[in-house]
Write a protein that holds these residues in place. Structure first.
Motif, PDB file in Angstrom:
ATOM      1  N   LYS A  43      77.598  31.033  25.845  1.00 51.46           N
ATOM      2  CA  LYS A  43      76.822  29.793  25.854  1.00 51.46           C
ATOM      3  C   LYS A  43      75.663  29.901  24.864  1.00 51.46           C
ATOM      4  O   LYS A  43      75.032  30.951  24.736  1.00 51.46           O
ATOM      5  N   VAL A  44      75.374  28.809  24.182  1.00 45.98           N
ATOM      6  CA  VAL A  44      74.288  28.777  23.205  1.00 45.98           C
ATOM      7  C   VAL A  44      72.949  29.068  23.876  1.00 45.98           C
ATOM      8  O   VAL A  44      72.073  29.704  23.290  1.00 45.98           O
ATOM      9  N   SER A  45      72.791  28.643  25.120  1.00 40.98           N
ATOM     10  CA  SER A  45      71.516  28.842  25.822  1.00 40.98           C
ATOM     11  C   SER A  45      71.158  30.317  25.950  1.00 40.98           C
ATOM     12  O   SER A  45      69.972  30.659  25.998  1.00 40.98           O
ATOM     13  N   TYR A  46      72.155  31.199  25.959  1.00 40.80           N
ATOM     14  CA  TYR A  46      71.864  32.637  26.018  1.00 40.80           C
ATOM     15  C   TYR A  46      71.091  33.074  24.771  1.00 40.80           C
ATOM     16  O   TYR A  46      70.129  33.824  24.848  1.00 40.80           O
ATOM     17  N   TYR A  47      71.517  32.589  23.610  1.00 46.23           N
ATOM     18  CA  TYR A  47      70.903  33.004  22.346  1.00 46.23           C
ATOM     19  C   TYR A  47      69.535  32.365  22.133  1.00 46.23           C
ATOM     20  O   TYR A  47      68.736  32.873  21.355  1.00 46.23           O
ATOM     21  N   LEU A  48      69.261  31.268  22.809  1.00 46.00           N
ATOM     22  CA  LEU A  48      67.959  30.611  22.714  1.00 46.00           C
ATOM     23  C   LEU A  48      67.006  31.073  23.817  1.00 46.00           C
ATOM     24  O   LEU A  48      65.845  30.681  23.833  1.00 46.00           O
ATOM     25  N   GLY A  49      67.509  31.913  24.726  1.00 48.94           N
ATOM     26  CA  GLY A  49      66.726  32.365  25.870  1.00 48.94           C
ATOM     27  C   GLY A  49      65.818  33.536  25.547  1.00 48.94           C
ATOM     28  O   GLY A  49      65.484  33.812  24.391  1.00 48.94           O
ATOM     29  N   ASP A  50      65.433  34.254  26.587  1.00 43.33           N
ATOM     30  CA  ASP A  50      64.442  35.310  26.462  1.00 43.33           C
ATOM     31  C   ASP A  50      65.037  36.715  26.427  1.00 43.33           C
ATOM     32  O   ASP A  50      64.313  37.691  26.598  1.00 43.33           O
ATOM     33  N   ALA A  51      66.324  36.849  26.190  1.00 47.58           N
ATOM     34  CA  ALA A  51      66.941  38.178  26.093  1.00 47.58           C
ATOM     35  C   ALA A  51      66.400  38.893  24.856  1.00 47.58           C
ATOM     36  O   ALA A  51      66.043  38.260  23.859  1.00 47.58           O
ATOM     37  N   PRO A  52      66.328  40.234  24.909  1.00 51.40           N
ATOM     38  CA  PRO A  52      65.869  40.987  23.734  1.00 51.40           C
ATOM     39  C   PRO A  52      66.736  40.675  22.511  1.00 51.40           C
ATOM     40  O   PRO A  52      67.948  40.499  22.633  1.00 51.40           O
ATOM     41  N   TRP A  53      66.105  40.633  21.337  1.00 47.93           N
ATOM     42  CA  TRP A  53      66.832  40.223  20.141  1.00 47.93           C
ATOM     43  C   TRP A  53      67.969  41.194  19.818  1.00 47.93           C
ATOM     44  O   TRP A  53      69.006  40.791  19.307  1.00 47.93           O
ATOM     45  N   GLN A  54      67.804  42.474  20.137  1.00 38.98           N
ATOM     46  CA  GLN A  54      68.873  43.451  19.866  1.00 38.98           C
ATOM     47  C   GLN A  54      70.105  43.134  20.721  1.00 38.98           C
ATOM     48  O   GLN A  54      71.240  43.222  20.236  1.00 38.98           O
ATOM     49  N   GLN A  55      69.860  42.773  21.969  1.00 41.89           N
ATOM     50  CA  GLN A  55      70.952  42.426  22.872  1.00 41.89           C
ATOM     51  C   GLN A  55      71.647  41.149  22.407  1.00 41.89           C
ATOM     52  O   GLN A  55      72.883  41.065  22.411  1.00 41.89           O
ATOM     53  N   ARG A  56      70.879  40.171  21.980  1.00 43.94           N
ATOM     54  CA  ARG A  56      71.465  38.918  21.479  1.00 43.94           C
ATOM     55  C   ARG A  56      72.264  39.172  20.207  1.00 43.94           C
ATOM     56  O   ARG A  56      73.337  38.605  20.020  1.00 43.94           O
ATOM     57  N   LEU A  57      71.752  40.030  19.329  1.00 38.51           N
ATOM     58  CA  LEU A  57      72.459  40.342  18.088  1.00 38.51           C
ATOM     59  C   LEU A  57      73.777  41.050  18.385  1.00 38.51           C
ATOM     60  O   LEU A  57      74.823  40.701  17.813  1.00 38.51           O
ATOM     61  N   LEU A  58      73.751  42.033  19.282  1.00 37.87           N
ATOM     62  CA  LEU A  58      74.969  42.749  19.654  1.00 37.87           C
ATOM     63  C   LEU A  58      75.988  41.797  20.276  1.00 37.87           C
ATOM     64  O   LEU A  58      77.178  41.835  19.940  1.00 37.87           O
ATOM     65  N   ALA A  59      75.530  40.928  21.157  1.00 38.22           N
ATOM     66  CA  ALA A  59      76.424  39.955  21.788  1.00 38.22           C
ATOM     67  C   ALA A  59      77.007  39.010  20.746  1.00 38.22           C
ATOM     68  O   ALA A  59      78.209  38.706  20.775  1.00 38.22           O
ATOM     69  N   PHE A  60      76.175  38.531  19.823  1.00 32.50           N
ATOM     70  CA  PHE A  60      76.648  37.618  18.783  1.00 32.50           C
ATOM     71  C   PHE A  60      77.705  38.289  17.912  1.00 32.50           C
ATOM     72  O   PHE A  60      78.739  37.676  17.587  1.00 32.50           O
ATOM     73  N   ILE A  61      77.470  39.537  17.522  1.00 28.54           N
ATOM     74  CA  ILE A  61      78.441  40.257  16.691  1.00 28.54           C
ATOM     75  C   ILE A  61      79.762  40.423  17.428  1.00 28.54           C
ATOM     76  O   ILE A  61      80.840  40.190  16.856  1.00 28.54           O
ATOM     77  N   ALA A  62      79.700  40.788  18.703  1.00 31.29           N
ATOM     78  CA  ALA A  62      80.924  40.967  19.487  1.00 31.29           C
ATOM     79  C   ALA A  62      81.690  39.652  19.609  1.00 31.29           C
ATOM     80  O   ALA A  62      82.911  39.608  19.393  1.00 31.29           O
ATOM     81  N   VAL A  63      80.986  38.576  19.925  1.00 33.26           N
ATOM     82  CA  VAL A  63      81.641  37.266  20.067  1.00 33.26           C
ATOM     83  C   VAL A  63      82.204  36.804  18.717  1.00 33.26           C
ATOM     84  O   VAL A  63      83.313  36.272  18.645  1.00 33.26           O
ATOM     85  N   ALA A  64      81.462  37.030  17.643  1.00 37.15           N
ATOM     86  CA  ALA A  64      81.926  36.631  16.313  1.00 37.15           C
ATOM     87  C   ALA A  64      83.189  37.401  15.908  1.00 37.15           C
ATOM     88  O   ALA A  64      84.112  36.818  15.327  1.00 37.15           O
ATOM     89  N   LEU A  65      83.240  38.691  16.219  1.00 37.34           N
ATOM     90  CA  LEU A  65      84.422  39.492  15.886  1.00 37.34           C
ATOM     91  C   LEU A  65      85.650  39.027  16.666  1.00 37.34           C
ATOM     92  O   LEU A  65      86.742  38.913  16.101  1.00 37.34           O
ATOM     93  N   VAL A  66      85.469  38.744  17.946  1.00 34.95           N
ATOM     94  CA  VAL A  66      86.588  38.245  18.751  1.00 34.95           C
ATOM     95  C   VAL A  66      87.034  36.877  18.235  1.00 34.95           C
ATOM     96  O   VAL A  66      88.233  36.611  18.101  1.00 34.95           O
TER      97      VAL A  66
END
Length: 129
Positions: free
Chosen positions: A14-37
């Motif tokens: 969900k886009v709201s995860y990336y706009l939320g308060d999660a640490p930027w490293q965690q958001r970056l790792l999640a984005f890379i994983a989702v982008a690769l899949v």
């Protein structure tokens, strides 16, 4: 199984995860994983959708199993979101028991996916012999 929530406790789909308060490293790792899949799925679709449909029209058993797998996956996603969408968009709220029944139906159908994949694999092996 909600593996997309395992690392973060929230859905990284969900886009709201990336706009939320999660640490930027965690958001970056999640984005890379989702982008690769997503890139892998897109590549698979672009390369195999045409041949799959061609074989499916010729009533190839393996292609039929793959199509059934995809349709079953689509149906489970619709059932999974149905209760929330009806509540959010039209104000239709179900009793908690109905929600549990819908969830168990969706999970049961989802459990058939490995069996469908196993049938497709067995059909493929039989055709190669």
């Amino acid at each position: 199984m909600d593996w997309h929530k395992a690392l973060t406790g929230k859905s990284v789909l969900k886009v709201s995860y990336y706009l939320g308060d999660a640490p930027w490293q965690q958001r970056l790792l999640a984005f890379i994983a989702v982008a690769l899949v997503a890139a892998a799925v897109l590549t698979l679709l672009l390369r195999q959708a045409g041949p799959l449909l061609h074989h499916w029209r010729r009533r190839d058993p393996v292609a039929s199993s793959v199509v059934i797998f995809a349709v079953t996956m689509f149906i489970t996603k619709v059932i999974d979101r149905m209760e929330n969408l009806l509540a959010e968009d039209w104000g239709i709220v179900f009793a908690p028991e109905t929600g549990l029944l819908i969830g168990s139906l969706e999970e049961t159908i989802e459990l058939s996916l490995p069996l469908i994949a196993l049938v497709a694999w067995a059909q493929f092996r039989a055709m190669r012999r």
